[in-house]
Design an enzyme around this catalytic site. Structure first.
Site, mmCIF file in Angstrom:
data_model
loop_
_atom_site.group_PDB
_atom_site.id
_atom_site.type_symbol
_atom_site.label_atom_id
_atom_site.label_comp_id
_atom_site.label_asym_id
_atom_site.label_seq_id
_atom_site.Cartn_x
_atom_site.Cartn_y
_atom_site.Cartn_z
ATOM 1 N N ASP A 208 8.936 -2.279 0.052
ATOM 2 C CA ASP A 208 8.187 -1.279 0.411
ATOM 3 C C ASP A 208 7.957 -1.308 1.801
ATOM 4 O OD1 ASP A 208 8.452 -0.286 -2.180
ATOM 5 O OD2 ASP A 208 6.015 -0.463 -2.634
ATOM 6 N N LYS B 203 10.329 7.698 -2.593
ATOM 7 C CA LYS B 203 9.929 8.123 -3.788
ATOM 8 C C LYS B 203 9.939 9.790 -3.852
ATOM 9 C CE LYS B 203 7.517 3.688 -4.695
ATOM 10 N NZ LYS B 203 8.240 3.183 -5.815
ATOM 11 N N GLY C 67 1.280 -2.623 -7.512
ATOM 12 C CA GLY C 67 -0.019 -2.741 -6.837
ATOM 13 C C GLY C 67 -1.049 -3.676 -7.347
ATOM 14 N N ARG D 7 11.510 -8.371 -20.469
ATOM 15 C CA ARG D 7 11.767 -9.020 -21.888
ATOM 16 C C ARG D 7 11.934 -7.935 -22.906
ATOM 17 N NH1 ARG D 7 11.471 -14.258 -22.771
ATOM 18 N NH2 ARG D 7 10.333 -15.477 -21.153
ATOM 19 N N GLY E 158 4.536 -5.798 -9.269
ATOM 20 C CA GLY E 158 3.587 -6.932 -9.271
ATOM 21 C C GLY E 158 4.105 -8.266 -8.890
ATOM 22 N N GLY F 234 6.768 -4.413 -3.671
ATOM 23 C CA GLY F 234 5.863 -3.347 -2.993
ATOM 24 C C GLY F 234 4.694 -4.157 -2.105
#
Lengths: 200, 305
Positions: free
Chosen positions: B35, B92, B164, B176, B225, B246
């Site tokens: 990002d 985006k 974020g 998973r 994350g 990001g």
């Protein structure tokens, strides 16, 4: 003159290396992912895949693979380069990053993304010298444009620009045979790699 | 896969086919998509070895902090980032906002992320992505969601994670879940596959393809994350094809150093000695958030269906 099952390395810094592994194995070769200089030992040939040429070059430089790879190719290691791989091999690169120094062993000049951005990516049938007459499905993705050729043999062109060239034991393509489902170019490369370097 | 937009020209060439849309994602594999909010950031990302950048006005951590409606970025900003780098540029649009997508396509962007990080424009429908020449990447939390997006024409998938937060736990959960969903298909006969399709709200054709391949039929990255080289390598070992980072880079103390380290960790994801080497001396990572500390209605991953 195959003494053993041909072993082809696939440069695995970043990009579509898994697709090449699959195509090479279908073409009858053994494969090895190449991420360090030690991985070069004993290879009959190497594939430089598609991906981002800046990313691949930078990672090769960081892990000390760039120079050993250049030496190996200069000493006759059979090399198949597709798209970004062709950029990494090319002597002159236009619109690259200012500090982008690839291998510089293939006597051509290319313009990065020379066919345009992703919305201009395309498929087109190609006539390739030495294949059995039927056209080859060319898949071009943000492809490099070959603007200059030196001492190389052009084996396919599209819209008046070379898209496949050969120089000694190097075969370099603007397009992606590994995405086409057609194994003819991989088979041809495995055959070339299986021959002794001095005979090529 | 439907290809409604194929216009074959005189020399037999065709643009914007699903093969070239999914093909670009294949070229991004093993790489890191970062990002960026300025042209300067974009150049840093490229110098660090990013395989693409995502052009944004605010990184997710700031969207989360500032609140309000988050929309497509200003075309001027996107154009300045496209001009600054030679690697692919993504941007985006809001979920369901097909006009923002049309605008991004007109700008010549390389990939559109129909993203839950922005405020959804349609709470029922995602964009019909087949008619576009530009490829789309969409988020998912499990196999059903991935299959619905692929059916709508997504040429690439990313697990959502929780953007974020600098907390990898949701990215792990979603990766998973996709893996488990695909494993479950192994050995099913067709009748069982139809039942599973009904259960998880997925088109049976896409599930049949997943069953045959033992994976999603398009490239799948992890997102949401990832803040450290170890996070990136963890996601790669869980089987994703690459990672989005990001807020994790430009919210850290030394973005260039951290970005380079995450790129190296994504390539050498299964070599702990290399990971130890690149993880050292990076300065502070982004602060990060515990998921339970986030009010339920502020969780981004729950957007879309």
């Amino acid at each position: 003159m195959e003494k053993h099952q041909t072993l082809i390395g696939v440069l695995a810094m970043q990009g579509a290396f898994a697709e090449h592994v699959k195509a090479l194995e279908k073409a009858g070769a053994r494969t090895r992912l190449v991420r360090t200089r030690e991985d070069l030992a004993g290879l009959d040939g190497i594939v430089l895949p598609g991906g981002e040429s800046t990313t691949m070059t930078m990672l090769m430089e960081r892990v000390g693979l760039l120079e050993p790879l250049r030496e190996a190719i200069e000493h006759g290691l059979a090399t198949l380069a597709t798209c970004a791989g062709m950029i990494v091999l090319a002597r002159d690169v236009t619109d690259g990053m200012p500090e982008q120094h690839g291998l510089g062993v293939l006597d051509i000049g290319v313009r990065r993304n020379g066919y345009g951005r992703q919305v201009d990516s395309f498929e087109a049938p190609l006539d390739i010298d030495g294949l059995d007459g039927k056209t080859f499905p060319g898949v071009f993705i943000r492809a490099p444009l070959v603007e200059r050729t030196g001492d190389v043999q052009v084996i396919a062109s599209y819209d008046d620009h070379p898209v496949a060239v050969r120089q000694g034991r190097i075969l370099a393509l603007c397009f992606h045979p590994e995405l086409s489902g057609d194994q003819r170019l991989h088979r041809e490369f495995v055959r070339m790699a299986g021959m002794d370097g001095t005979q090529a | 896969m439907a290809e409604r937009n194929d216009a074959r020209s005189a020399n037999g060439s065709v643009k914007g086919s699903f093969k070239v849309k999914a093909g670009l994602a294949q070229m991004l594999k093993g790489g890191v998509i970062m990002d960026v909010v300025t042209a300067e950031h974009a150049r840093i990302a490229q110098d660090a070895g990013a395989c693409a950048v995502m052009a944004l006005e605010r990184v997710p951590a700031d969207i989360r902090k500032e609140g309000g409606v988050a929309r497509m970025s200003d075309p001027d900003l996107i154009k300045s980032i496209m001009a600054a780098v030679t690697i692919p540029v993504m941007a985006k649009c809001r979920i369901g906002h097909f006009v923002e997508a049309q605008i991004l396509e007109a700008l010549g962007i390389d990939y559109i992320d129909e993203s839950e990080v922005l405020t959804p424009a349609d709470e029922e429908n995602h964009i019909d992505k087949h008619p576009f020449k530009v490829p789309f990447v969409c988020g998912c939390r499990d196999l059903g969601e991935a299959a619905r997006r692929i059916s709508e024409g997504a040429a690439m998938i990313r697990t959502k994670g929780e953007a974020g937060t600098g907390n990898v736990v949701e990215a792990v959960r979603h990766a998973r879940a996709v893996n488990a969903g695909i494993r479950k298909l192994q050995g099913m006969n067709h009748a069982e596959l139809v039942r599973e399709a009904k259960q998880i709200g997925a088109p049976v054709e896409v599930l049949a393809e997943c069953q045959k391949l033992g994976r999603l039929p398009v490239v799948n990255f992890a997102a949401g994350g990832i803040a450290t080289p170890a996070d990136a390598a963890l996601m790669m070992q869980l089987g994703v094809d690459g990672v989005f980072v990001g807020s994790g880079i430009f919210k850290s103390e030394d973005p260039l150093k951290r970005a380079r380290a995450i790129v190296a960790a994504t390539t050498f994801y299964d070599q702990p000695e290399k990971l130890a080497e690149v993880s050292a001396g990076l300065g502070e990572a982004m602060r990060g958030l515990e998921i339970p500390a986030i009010p339920k209605d502020e969780l981004l991953a729950a957007r879309g269906w």
